[in-house]
Design an enzyme around this catalytic site. Structure first.
Site, PDB file in Angstrom:
ATOM      1  N   GLU A  68      27.377 -12.962  -3.482  1.00 23.86           N
ATOM      2  CA  GLU A  68      28.664 -13.531  -3.891  1.00 23.86           C
ATOM      3  C   GLU A  68      29.061 -12.871  -5.208  1.00 23.86           C
ATOM      4  OE1 GLU A  68      30.575 -15.262  -1.899  1.00 23.86           O
ATOM      5  OE2 GLU A  68      28.957 -14.888  -0.498  1.00 23.86           O
ATOM      6  N   CYS A  71      34.194 -17.274 -11.616  1.00 21.45           N
ATOM      7  CA  CYS A  71      34.623 -16.331 -10.583  1.00 21.45           C
ATOM      8  C   CYS A  71      35.916 -16.822  -9.947  1.00 21.45           C
ATOM      9  CB  CYS A  71      33.534 -16.176  -9.543  1.00 21.45           C
ATOM     10  SG  CYS A  71      32.997 -17.756  -8.900  1.00 21.45           S
TER      11      CYS A  71
HETATM   12  P1  NAD Z   1      25.857  -9.627 -13.395  1.00 25.00           P
HETATM   13  O1  NAD Z   1      26.120  -8.928 -12.108  1.00 25.00           O
HETATM   14  O2  NAD Z   1      25.908  -8.833 -14.632  1.00 25.00           O
HETATM   15  O3  NAD Z   1      24.418 -10.314 -13.353  1.00 25.00           O
HETATM   16  C1  NAD Z   1      24.042 -11.214 -12.340  1.00 25.00           C
HETATM   17  C2  NAD Z   1      22.541 -11.207 -12.215  1.00 25.00           C
HETATM   18  O4  NAD Z   1      22.127  -9.927 -11.739  1.00 25.00           O
HETATM   19  C3  NAD Z   1      21.807 -11.420 -13.536  1.00 25.00           C
HETATM   20  O5  NAD Z   1      20.674 -12.226 -13.313  1.00 25.00           O
HETATM   21  C4  NAD Z   1      21.396 -10.009 -13.920  1.00 25.00           C
HETATM   22  O6  NAD Z   1      20.260  -9.979 -14.749  1.00 25.00           O
HETATM   23  C5  NAD Z   1      21.081  -9.436 -12.553  1.00 25.00           C
HETATM   24  N1  NAD Z   1      21.061  -7.970 -12.487  1.00 25.00           N
HETATM   25  C6  NAD Z   1      21.672  -7.083 -13.297  1.00 25.00           C
HETATM   26  N2  NAD Z   1      21.397  -5.823 -12.889  1.00 25.00           N
HETATM   27  C7  NAD Z   1      20.599  -5.919 -11.800  1.00 25.00           C
HETATM   28  C8  NAD Z   1      19.987  -4.986 -10.919  1.00 25.00           C
HETATM   29  N3  NAD Z   1      20.137  -3.672 -11.072  1.00 25.00           N
HETATM   30  N4  NAD Z   1      19.246  -5.461  -9.897  1.00 25.00           N
HETATM   31  C9  NAD Z   1      19.104  -6.771  -9.706  1.00 25.00           C
HETATM   32  N5  NAD Z   1      19.640  -7.714 -10.510  1.00 25.00           N
HETATM   33  C10 NAD Z   1      20.383  -7.286 -11.542  1.00 25.00           C
HETATM   34  O7  NAD Z   1      26.883 -10.869 -13.446  1.00 25.00           O
HETATM   35  P2  NAD Z   1      27.029 -11.956 -14.594  1.00 25.00           P
HETATM   36  O8  NAD Z   1      27.690 -11.323 -15.768  1.00 25.00           O
HETATM   37  O9  NAD Z   1      25.754 -12.689 -14.796  1.00 25.00           O
HETATM   38  O10 NAD Z   1      28.026 -12.999 -13.899  1.00 25.00           O
HETATM   39  C11 NAD Z   1      29.401 -12.828 -13.879  1.00 25.00           C
HETATM   40  C12 NAD Z   1      29.846 -12.258 -12.552  1.00 25.00           C
HETATM   41  O11 NAD Z   1      29.428 -13.110 -11.505  1.00 25.00           O
HETATM   42  C13 NAD Z   1      31.361 -12.175 -12.419  1.00 25.00           C
HETATM   43  O12 NAD Z   1      31.685 -10.976 -11.763  1.00 25.00           O
HETATM   44  C14 NAD Z   1      31.690 -13.378 -11.556  1.00 25.00           C
HETATM   45  O13 NAD Z   1      32.898 -13.277 -10.855  1.00 25.00           O
HETATM   46  C15 NAD Z   1      30.514 -13.413 -10.652  1.00 25.00           C
HETATM   47  N6  NAD Z   1      30.332 -14.739 -10.057  1.00 25.00           N
HETATM   48  C16 NAD Z   1      30.629 -14.898  -8.741  1.00 25.00           C
HETATM   49  C17 NAD Z   1      30.501 -16.136  -8.144  1.00 25.00           C
HETATM   50  C18 NAD Z   1      30.823 -16.341  -6.687  1.00 25.00           C
HETATM   51  O14 NAD Z   1      30.448 -17.371  -6.138  1.00 25.00           O
HETATM   52  N7  NAD Z   1      31.493 -15.405  -6.046  1.00 25.00           N
HETATM   53  C19 NAD Z   1      30.050 -17.214  -8.903  1.00 25.00           C
HETATM   54  C20 NAD Z   1      29.742 -17.014 -10.247  1.00 25.00           C
HETATM   55  C21 NAD Z   1      29.878 -15.764 -10.809  1.00 25.00           C
END
Ligand code: NAD
Length: 526
Positions: free
Chosen positions: A296, A330
């Site tokens: 997501e 999001c």
């Molecule tokens: P992010 O993608 O930076 O990080 C999310 C998670 O992924 C963190 O735990 C991070 O440490 C991990 N991560 C980072 N690099 C990685 C890799 N190479 N491999 C595996 N894991 C890795 O996102 P964020 O800043 O934590 O959250 C904000 C984003 O999340 C926004 O884009 C928002 O729209 C989205 N979001 C979506 C929903 C939904 O339901 N669609 C809900 C909440 C947030």
């Protein structure tokens, strides 16, 4: 764990959403303030990694800070090494045969206990969210309530899926369908709903009989450590989950690529989600399955304000959707698409309301907006503000709000066209683009002019236009005459189209199936 399960799916009361605490009540207000003080007294504590019940440390530390007062360290965590991450997967794999055969009723009962514990510790969790994630009191309360809802809802869903599922009976046979778990799941969570989303993804995987390795966001590891306490106290066996903190870039790939990882449940940004999807698609030596990816991702959510809208309600809906939790949802509204007949009046009213919003430390309940999660995110948003100045007309905000925290003013750009970067790219902050639509057709065209498709909302009193939006507005979560944030478990199953993700519909009746596989059994009867 008690020996007998205390309920059946028929005796359990029906699911209902957790009521929100009313902070205008003096006793509730006092309880919240006491919880803030109690949590503050625990600032700076060190937390261990949890590897199948073993508490372990690493030499490199990961401090988490209070974004309202960045000099305050909320907790000190471990940066897991690749070996520790690998060990967590191996241990989860070893325990899977035990947990997967634990009766579904027992797993559901354990999850219901987790809900009870979260309910009991609600004010405390609110306080952790206020300090570590920069949520205001009501935003924190909504996050914790949603976490409780996920536990209650998925426990009931598991009982439903545990069967039986009537099949057409082939003559001379007994034909059945049962759902079985997948294996080891890697749970990768964002910081913006650090309890609700973490809880939803983790408990969906556990209640269906999978074992998990949880990788929370580096911005909110203390909330994850507290959640792990809840899982343990509820009675999830220590071997059924591991909590691995550290940078996603350092250990994320390893967790995703490990041949014993069976599925990845991710919520976060588009770029990371696409990378995970790509890495997971490539089979590794020794891997005997296609990994399942539940991803997501981001949004660029629009609210259409039609010429026949109730403008007062539309202004409030856009305001709350765009600036609640500083626009860091999001589902946040980042584009208001307004019919030209009401554009000027709508904009004037919206700007006046935005300028009345108070911004400041999240623990002060007088503030409507708290801080941005970290300095990097704040600078990225300010960079988009500079881009926006070339692409539209800045009508309010555009800079930092006072204080040492990462505070930004609510910011509105007018006359933003669909080609603008601030119209197309997720900014993830309190920045709203307002665009002028010629008519309702044009408004729908603009709303759909995005690679994302998460939430959207339409304000109109015209039934025909509502029906058209139902058919033509291409988003996973559509709302009519209400804000586009605040999806409720059970009522608004959540997940987006296109680059917003795999449309997993968290909090809905299809969600647990993503953590299961169906086995059909046909037995010949003599
Ligand atoms: P992010 O993608 O930076 O990080 C999310 C998670 O992924 C963190 O735990 C991070 O440490 C991990 N991560 C980072 N690099 C990685 C890799 N190479 N491999 C595996 N894991 C890795 O996102 P964020 O800043 O934590 O959250 C904000 C984003 O999340 C926004 O884009 C928002 O729209 C989205 N979001 C979506 C929903 C939904 O339901 N669609 C809900 C909440 C947030």
């Amino acid at each position: 764990m008690s020996s007998a399960v205390a309920f059946t799916k028929d005796t359990l009361p029906p699911f209902r959403n957790e009521p929100y605490a009313d902070f205008s009540r003096p006793d509730t207000h006092r309880a919240m303030q006491e919880a803030l003080a109690a949590v503050r007294a625990q600032f700076g504590r060190e937390y261990d990694l949890l590897v199948a019940g073993d508490r372990v440390r690493s030499s490199e530390k990961l401090p988490s800070i209070n974004p309202s007062a960045p000099e305050e360290v909320v907790g000190v965590h471990q940066r897991a090494t690749p070996e520790q991450a690998r060990e967590a997967i191996e241990r989860a794999f070893r325990y899977f045969p035990v947990w997967s055969r634990t009766p579904a009723e027992r797993r559901a009962e354990t999850l219901l206990r987790a809900a009870t514990i979260l309910r009991r510790r609600k004010m405390e969790f609110n306080a952790w969210l206020i300090y570590e994630a920069g949520k205001t009191w009501p935003e924190a309360e909504a996050d914790v309530s949603e976490a409780i809802d996920f536990c209650e809802y998925y426990a009931r869903e598991m009982l439903r899926l545990a069967g039986p599922h009537p099949m057409i009976q082939f003559p001379g046979e007994r034909d059945e369908l049962i759902y079985i778990p997948l294996g080891v799941g890697v749970i990768i969570a964002p910081w913006n709903f650090p309890l609700a989303i973490l809880t939803g993804m983790t408990t969906a995987a556990l209640v269906t009989g999978n074992t998990v390795v949880i990788k929370p966001s580096s911005d909110t590891p203390t909330i994850a450590a507290k959640f792990a306490e809840v899982l343990a106290e509820a009675g999830f066996p220590p071997e059924s989950f591991s909590l691995i903190t550290g940078s996603g870039a350092a250990i994320g790939d390893l967790l995703v690529e490990h041949p014993k990882t069976r599925f990845i449940c991710f919520t976060g940004s588009k770029d990371v989600g696409l990378r995970i999807n790509e890495l997971a698609a490539r089979p590794r030596p020794g891997q005997i399955w296609i990994k399942r990816v539940i991803a997501e991702m981001g949004g660029k959510d629009a609210i259409i304000v039609d010429s026949e809208a109730n403008l007062e309600r539309a202004v409030e809906g856009v305001l709350v959707s765009a600036f609640g939790y500083q626009g860091q949802k999001c589902s946040a509204c980042s584009r208001a698409i307004v019919d030209q007949a009401v554009y000027d009046e709508f904009l004037a009213r919206l700007v006046a309301r935005a300028e009345s919003l108070r911004v400041g430390p999240a623990d002060d309940p007088a503030n409507f907006m708290g801080p941005i999660i970290n300095e990097r995110a704040m600078n990225s948003i300010l960079h988009y503000v500079e881009i926006g100045k070339q692409e539209g007309r800045l009508v309010t905000g555009g800079g930092r709000a006072g204080g040492p925290g990462y505070f930004l003013q609510p910011t509105i750009f007018a006359e933003v066209g669909p080609e603008a970067r601030i119209f197309q790219e997720e900014i993830f902050g309190p920045v709203l683009a307002v665009s002028r639509a010629r008519d309702f057709d044009h408004a729908l065209e603009l709303a759909n002019c995005s690679e994302y498709g998460l939430t959207g909302s339409v304000y109109t009193t015209n039934r025909e236009k509502i029906n058209r939006a139902r058919e033509e507005f291409f988003v996973g979560n559509l709302y009519i005459n209400r804000k586009c944030t605040g999806a409720m478990v059970g009522c608004h199953p959540f997940g987006g189209f296109n680059m917003s993700g795999t449309d997993s519909k968290a909090g809905g009746p299809d969600y647990l199936l993503l953590f299961l596989q169906a086995k059909a059994i046909g037995e010949k009867l003599d």
